[in-house]
Design a protein around this motif. Structure first.
Motif, short mmCIF file in Angstrom:
data_model
loop_
_atom_site.label_atom_id
_atom_site.label_comp_id
_atom_site.label_asym_id
_atom_site.label_seq_id
_atom_site.Cartn_x
_atom_site.Cartn_y
_atom_site.Cartn_z
N ILE A 179 19.95 -30.32 -37.94
CA ILE A 179 20.87 -30.69 -39.02
C ILE A 179 22.15 -31.29 -38.44
CG2 ILE A 179 22.35 -29.80 -40.86
CD1 ILE A 179 19.48 -29.98 -41.75
N GLU A 180 22.67 -30.67 -37.40
CA GLU A 180 23.89 -31.19 -36.78
C GLU A 180 23.65 -32.56 -36.16
OE1 GLU A 180 26.16 -26.99 -35.80
OE2 GLU A 180 25.11 -28.02 -34.18
N ARG A 181 22.46 -32.77 -35.61
CA ARG A 181 22.13 -34.09 -35.05
C ARG A 181 22.16 -35.17 -36.13
NH1 ARG A 181 17.92 -37.11 -35.28
NH2 ARG A 181 16.60 -35.48 -36.17
N VAL A 182 21.53 -34.87 -37.27
CA VAL A 182 21.52 -35.83 -38.38
C VAL A 182 22.94 -36.11 -38.85
CG1 VAL A 182 20.81 -36.21 -40.77
CG2 VAL A 182 19.19 -35.21 -39.14
N LEU A 183 23.73 -35.06 -39.00
CA LEU A 183 25.10 -35.24 -39.48
C LEU A 183 25.93 -36.07 -38.51
CD1 LEU A 183 25.84 -31.66 -40.89
CD2 LEU A 183 25.12 -33.70 -42.14
N ALA A 184 25.70 -35.85 -37.21
CA ALA A 184 26.43 -36.62 -36.20
C ALA A 184 25.99 -38.08 -36.22
CB ALA A 184 26.20 -36.01 -34.82
N GLU A 185 24.68 -38.32 -36.30
CA GLU A 185 24.17 -39.69 -36.32
C GLU A 185 24.65 -40.46 -37.54
OE1 GLU A 185 19.94 -39.32 -36.04
OE2 GLU A 185 19.96 -38.93 -33.88
N GLU A 186 24.83 -39.76 -38.64
CA GLU A 186 25.29 -40.41 -39.87
C GLU A 186 26.81 -40.51 -39.95
OE1 GLU A 186 23.40 -41.81 -42.25
OE2 GLU A 186 21.62 -41.37 -41.03
N GLY A 187 27.49 -40.02 -38.92
CA GLY A 187 28.94 -40.07 -38.90
C GLY A 187 29.61 -39.13 -39.89
N ILE A 188 28.88 -38.08 -40.28
CA ILE A 188 29.39 -37.13 -41.27
C ILE A 188 30.15 -35.98 -40.62
CG2 ILE A 188 28.68 -35.46 -43.05
CD1 ILE A 188 26.25 -37.34 -43.55
N MET A 189 29.69 -35.54 -39.45
CA MET A 189 30.30 -34.39 -38.79
C MET A 189 30.71 -34.75 -37.37
SD MET A 189 28.70 -30.58 -38.10
CE MET A 189 27.82 -31.05 -36.60
N ASP A 190 31.92 -34.39 -37.01
CA ASP A 190 32.41 -34.57 -35.64
C ASP A 190 31.97 -33.37 -34.82
OD1 ASP A 190 33.79 -34.89 -33.29
OD2 ASP A 190 35.73 -35.28 -34.21
N VAL A 191 30.98 -33.57 -33.96
CA VAL A 191 30.40 -32.46 -33.19
C VAL A 191 31.36 -31.92 -32.14
CG1 VAL A 191 28.01 -33.17 -33.57
CG2 VAL A 191 29.27 -34.05 -31.59
N GLU A 192 32.47 -32.61 -31.93
CA GLU A 192 33.47 -32.12 -30.99
C GLU A 192 34.34 -31.04 -31.62
OE1 GLU A 192 33.89 -32.93 -27.71
OE2 GLU A 192 31.96 -33.91 -28.00
N HIS A 193 34.29 -30.94 -32.94
CA HIS A 193 35.18 -30.00 -33.62
C HIS A 193 34.49 -29.07 -34.62
CE1 HIS A 193 38.81 -31.87 -31.97
NE2 HIS A 193 38.21 -33.03 -32.18
N PHE A 194 33.25 -29.41 -35.05
CA PHE A 194 32.60 -28.61 -36.08
C PHE A 194 31.15 -28.31 -35.76
CE2 PHE A 194 36.02 -30.69 -38.51
CZ PHE A 194 36.52 -29.62 -39.24
N GLY A 195 30.67 -27.21 -36.36
CA GLY A 195 29.26 -26.87 -36.38
C GLY A 195 28.94 -26.41 -37.79
#
Length: 224
Positions: A179-195
């Protein structure tokens, strides 16, 4: 329960009304006013030290919902039928350290603490992380601590929804990494700051639920 005030009865009625809705009526949509009210109860929720380690992402795009579906088995019906589908994100440990820019910014810009007060609060918070719950020595524990706080907002939003006749369903049945991968690829979640902490769907029930079952008060309450 006897001798309850009208507001107490109203609140208990909402708790009896609320259930984990597995499938919603896809033809019924929550009004903007009602959903903004639900969101406001989340925004106003308490958090440890008042540091609000959350972000609420409302996924209304059918395309994004479909991309999440393969990795969220526990949300399969909800993704397709919910009026509003929310992802609740939690801040990563590095943002929650006492010396982080996020924490400093919260104290200065949001809580508007004078420099001396911010310094004192920072020291107390740092001691809490290191010696209270000893969170700082375990990154996973620190992230889960942030997630636990998001559940305060989650519970408040579900209760607020129930009080105005709106159904909900909280969910953890998903593959976090995917889920986090999809959110990161879609530019929805900044994986440097959120999970991602959890998901929650809102809408109107398609089917009436079974009777609510709970342990008795004697089984879960202890007076000393």
């Amino acid at each position: 329960m006897e001798n309850l005030s009208p507001i107490q009865q109203e609140i208990l009625s909402a708790f009896h009304f609320r259930h984990a809705t597995k499938e919603f009526d896809s033809h019924k949509k929550i009004s903007d006013t009602d959903f903004q009210f639900i969101l406001e109860t989340g925004r106003l929720s308490p958090s440890s030290f008042g540091f609000e380690p959350w972000r609420f992402v409302i996924v209304q795009s059918p395309e994004i919902r479909e991309k999440l579906r393969p990795y969220a088995r526990g949300a399969n019906k909800q993704l397709s039928s919910a009026s509003h589908f929310m992802l609740i994100l939690a801040r990563l440990p590095k943002d929650m350290l006492a010396a982080s820019e996020y924490i400093k910014g919260m104290m200065e810009n949001v809580q508007q603490l004078p420099p001396e007060a911010a310094e004192g609060k920072g020291k107390v918070y740092d001691a809490f992380l290191k010696t209270g719950f000893r969170l700082q020595e375990n990154e996973r524990a620190m992230f889960e601590w942030g997630c636990r706080q998001t559940y305060l907002a989650l519970g408040n939003m579900m209760t607020a929804a129930a009080m105005i006749g709106i159904d909900s369903c909280p969910m953890e049945g998903f593959d976090k990494a995917e889920i986090e991968r999809v959110l990161a690829e879609e530019g929805i979640m900044d994986v440097e700051h959120f999970g991602i902490a959890c998901m929650v769907a809102f809408g109107y029930r398609l089917h009436e639920p079974l009777s609510k079952t709970r342990q008795t008060a004697d089984q879960v309450v202890q007076w000393i």
